[in-house]
Design an enzyme around this catalytic site. Structure first.
Site, PDB file in Angstrom:
ATOM      1  N   GLY A  75     -25.980 -36.254  24.869  1.00  0.00           N
ATOM      2  CA  GLY A  75     -26.553 -37.561  24.545  1.00  0.00           C
ATOM      3  C   GLY A  75     -26.294 -37.926  23.107  1.00  0.00           C
ATOM      4  N   GLY A  76     -26.854 -39.064  22.692  1.00  0.00           N
ATOM      5  CA  GLY A  76     -26.643 -39.542  21.327  1.00  0.00           C
ATOM      6  C   GLY A  76     -27.216 -38.621  20.276  1.00  0.00           C
ATOM      7  N   GLN A  77     -28.317 -37.906  20.593  1.00  0.00           N
ATOM      8  CA  GLN A  77     -28.968 -37.055  19.601  1.00  0.00           C
ATOM      9  C   GLN A  77     -28.528 -35.594  19.674  1.00  0.00           C
ATOM     10  OE1 GLN A  77     -31.039 -39.636  21.075  1.00  0.00           O
ATOM     11  NE2 GLN A  77     -30.389 -40.625  19.188  1.00  0.00           N
ATOM     12  N   GLY A  78     -27.992 -35.154  20.830  1.00  0.00           N
ATOM     13  CA  GLY A  78     -27.630 -33.746  20.904  1.00  0.00           C
ATOM     14  C   GLY A  78     -27.086 -33.331  22.249  1.00  0.00           C
ATOM     15  N   THR A  79     -26.746 -32.040  22.338  1.00  0.00           N
ATOM     16  CA  THR A  79     -26.229 -31.430  23.562  1.00  0.00           C
ATOM     17  C   THR A  79     -27.267 -30.451  24.092  1.00  0.00           C
ATOM     18  OG1 THR A  79     -23.972 -31.619  22.718  1.00  0.00           O
ATOM     19  CG2 THR A  79     -24.324 -30.106  24.553  1.00  0.00           C
ATOM     20  N   VAL A  80     -27.481 -30.462  25.408  1.00  0.00           N
ATOM     21  CA  VAL A  80     -28.480 -29.590  26.029  1.00  0.00           C
ATOM     22  C   VAL A  80     -27.779 -28.468  26.788  1.00  0.00           C
ATOM     23  CG1 VAL A  80     -30.458 -29.457  27.597  1.00  0.00           C
ATOM     24  CG2 VAL A  80     -30.076 -31.533  26.244  1.00  0.00           C
ATOM     25  N   LEU A  91     -25.714 -28.675  30.009  1.00  0.00           N
ATOM     26  CA  LEU A  91     -26.384 -29.437  31.062  1.00  0.00           C
ATOM     27  C   LEU A  91     -26.158 -30.934  30.900  1.00  0.00           C
ATOM     28  CD1 LEU A  91     -29.817 -27.548  31.096  1.00  0.00           C
ATOM     29  CD2 LEU A  91     -28.004 -27.361  32.801  1.00  0.00           C
ATOM     30  N   GLY A  92     -25.984 -31.361  29.660  1.00  0.00           N
ATOM     31  CA  GLY A  92     -25.772 -32.778  29.401  1.00  0.00           C
ATOM     32  C   GLY A  92     -25.600 -33.053  27.924  1.00  0.00           C
ATOM     33  N   ASP A 135     -38.153 -45.354  25.193  1.00  0.00           N
ATOM     34  CA  ASP A 135     -36.817 -45.160  25.765  1.00  0.00           C
ATOM     35  C   ASP A 135     -36.915 -44.745  27.230  1.00  0.00           C
ATOM     36  OD1 ASP A 135     -34.083 -45.248  25.705  1.00  0.00           O
ATOM     37  OD2 ASP A 135     -33.822 -43.249  24.872  1.00  0.00           O
TER      38      ASP A 135
END
Length: 659
Positions: free
Chosen positions: A373-378, A370-371, A490
């Site tokens: 980011g800096g902390q992980g993948t969803v 789904l997306g 954030d």
């Protein structure tokens, strides 16, 4: 069966059967020199024509014998070590897969212009277009000095990362870790970056003249482990260093040199990093160079197969013990928070098992993403009971990500609000943390405002006003109604999700903080999205609820203008906040509004929202309104809007009925 037992069995097997080891497979192209001094040079690297893949991988070797030095002229760096991706080494801990190939290079320390007897250096690095990337999990960003805030810019100009340090002995109390803010600070480096540059600022404007000499650099963690004492206790010695070792990751796959079919023939596997670059590595039980035609070769003879099996058992048990330690660590942290809060809300989060989530996401299939980011993948997933969920898989298991993982569990377990994304549970069995959320179907507010797509309907003025009110209501709840005030830290349009009815859902609480009433959160690290960050935060290192107010103000401007927070198309004011305030003060507000706002919105309502946004962006946080005040003002505008609509409907109805 424990690790020591397996090691004893391995030793007995070796004594009993012996080990007939084959000759090591070649690593360089046939006929090519494979060393420069003490540095091994495997293909795709090489020193003469025909020995390297392309000019990016060309090595220039200067000097003779063991004193020879290797250089990568393409990026103008000296090479200390080169490694091919290979799962047979024991130090591979890159997420749940193996790490890409790495190059250890020498990078200069950046020095401010105020250091006595030292020439200032501001050697920014730009490797865009090359196959080289700064390693996030092997490097740390370090800043040394007093009254020093060092901010680094990377490939994505909207992401700002940095930390601050001082020499006030009072701040040293409670900071047991080395390089944690006293004379020296450190923070993680973002993923997938090819650019590095540093700007120095004063942490405290009042003490601008105190010890102006400042340093900043990237450094490999192993080097840091040895030198942190010097950085912390004798920070002045940093100026004696000219270079420090830094790890780069490299990829050849952008040049399409090896197809998946060829990889299988060469006994190699395909892998990819969290930022999309691809690489190849030898299958377990093989070693060699997957980029050569000779490929990867079996390590042991038939007698050695027993050793290979034992080695595999050793790794399985070692991995299992690692997982058990992580589970214990997570449970202790959650329990500690539960006891300190005198609430049982943390228990509401369900513990999922790894098989359940693997099945739900089709083994974390790329088609389910789904997306990122800096902390992980969803990933999108479906549980056994038919519920659709979103599963966030953390990028790595380093200390920073673990802290954010635990923090998000703790924060979301305390929140019960219809406009906050609901945390359903987590998984503690996997090597990298997994969080399970309710699935929000309509993407992010950022997508609707800034990405042209037929699947995204246009947001009307009424929808924008309602979304702004819902976000404000949520932040007011977090700041004022929650058992302990919670600062999100954030807030941005990409962290606002929209459900099936286009209602706002605030997400991503990894960097949020619960704080005692009348306290602020002081941190040595500066991490966030540049255009949304409170400028006062840079000066004081204190994040208050007014930091969320500033970020919300930027989101309000996005809703009004449809403009991106940072844009190179705005030649004079790339920063949306400055662009908006200048336009408002010059009476050009209606020239920059989104067409969905200017055509439909009431001018008085628009001016009310615009002035509210301006107050949110006031440089002095004390002059900004609270989120509760903002919520009440927005609800007033919304109610007035609804009243006008009802009056208009009544007028139309009376006209149709006649006298």
């Amino acid at each position: 069966m424990g690790v020591q037992f397996v090691m004893r069995i391995t030793f007995l097997l070796l004594l009993t059967y012996g080990l007939a080891e084959a000759a090591p497979p070649p690593m360089a192209m046939p006929g090519c020199k494979d060393t420069c001094g003490n540095v091994s040079i495997p293909y795709p690297f090489g020193m003469t024509a025909g020995c390297y893949l392309n000019d990016w991988f060309k090595i220039v070797c200067t000097g003779k014998g063991s004193s020879a030095r290797a250089f990568l002229p393409g990026i103008n760096m000296e090479v200390l070590e080169i490694k091919i991706s290979n799962p047979n080494n024991d130090d591979y801990s890159y997420s749940s897969s193996f790490e890409p190939g790495i190059v250890l290079v020498k990078m200069p320390i950046i020095i401010s212009s105020n250091c006595a007897n030292t020439v200032p250096r501001n050697s920014s690095v730009n490797m865009k277009g090359s196959p080289f990337y700064f390693s996030s999990y092997r490097n740390k960003f370090i800043s040394v000095g007093c009254n020093n805030m060092a901010l680094m810019t990377a490939s994505d100009p909207t992401v700002l990362v940095g930390c601050n340090s001082d020499c006030d002995y009072k701040t040293m109390i409670g900071r047991g870790a080395k390089c944690s803010g006293f004379k020296c600070c450190q923070t993680a480096f973002p993923y997938g970056n090819q650019v590095f540059n540093v700007n120095f600022e004063s942490k405290d404007e009042k003490n601008k003249g105190i010890e102006k000499c400042k340093y900043a650099f990237l450094a490999e963690e192993e080097w840091l482990d040895t030198n942190l004492v010097v950085l912390h206790d004798r920070s002045y010695e940093v100026q004696l260093l000219e270079y420090v070792p830094v790890t780069l990751e490299w990829t050849v796959c952008k040049f399409n040199t090896l197809s998946p079919t060829e990889a299988v023939v060469r006994n190699a596997y395909w892998g990819s990093t969290k930022y999309g670059t691809e690489y190849y590595y030898c299958r377990i039980g093989y070693e060699g160079n997957p980029y050569l035609n000779t490929g990867c070769q079996v390590i042991f003879t038939s007698f050695g197969v027993l050793f290979l099996i034992t080695r595999w058992l050793y790794k399985v048990i070692k991995k299992r013990n690692k997982i058990k330690l992580k589970q214990k660590f997570f449970k202790i942290m959650v329990l500690r928070q539960q006891l300190s809060s005198n609430e049982n809300s943390v228990q509401k989060a369900k513990l999922f098992n790894s098989k359940e989530l693997e099945k739900a996401t089709d083994h974390f299939n790329e088609n389910r993403i789904l997306g990122k980011g800096g902390q992980g993948t969803v990933y999108k997933g479906m549980l056994i009971d038919g519920r659709i969920v979103a599963v966030k898989k953390c990028n790595t298991v380093d200390e920073g990500n673990l802290e954010q993982f635990i923090n998000e569990i703790i924060i979301l377990s305390q929140i019960n609000h219809r406009n906050v994304v609901k945390l359903l549970g987590c998984c503690l069995e996997t090597e990298v943390p997994l969080l399970v959320y309710e699935f929000i179907p309509n993407g992010t507010l950022f997508q609707y405002l800034h990405e042209e797509n037929e699947d995204f309907p246009l947001l009307t003025w009424d929808m924008r006003l309602r979304i702004a009110t819902e976000i404000a209501r949520t932040l007011s709840y977090l700041h004022s109604t929650a058992s302990l005030p919670i600062y999100h830290r954030d807030i941005k349009s990409s962290n606002i999700l929209l459900d099936d009815k286009y209602r706002a859902k605030v997400a991503d609480f990894g960097t949020s903080r619960s704080v005692a009433i009348d306290q602020t959160h002081v941190t040595t690290q500066v991490y966030g999205t540049f255009a949304y960050l409170d400028p006062k935060y840079f000066q004081t290192s204190q994040f208050t609820e007014k930091g969320d107010v500033y970020s919300f103000g930027v989101v309000l401007i996005e809703l009004l203008t449809g403009e991106r927070p940072i844009s190179s198309t705005r030649s004079q004011d790339r920063n949306l906040s400055i662009y908006f305030i200048n336009s408002l003060e010059e009476n050009h507000l209606f020239d920059i509004l989104d067409t969905q706002v200017s055509k439909v919105g009431n001018k008085d309502e628009i001016m009310t929202i615009a002035n509210l946004a301006k107050r949110c962006l006031h440089f002095n946080g004390k002059e900004r309104p609270t989120m509760t005040e903002i919520m009440m003002e927005l609800e007033g505008v919304k109610s007035f809007c609804l009243f006008n609509q009802l009056e208009e409907l009544e007028f139309v109805r009376n006209e149709e009925m006649g006298p």
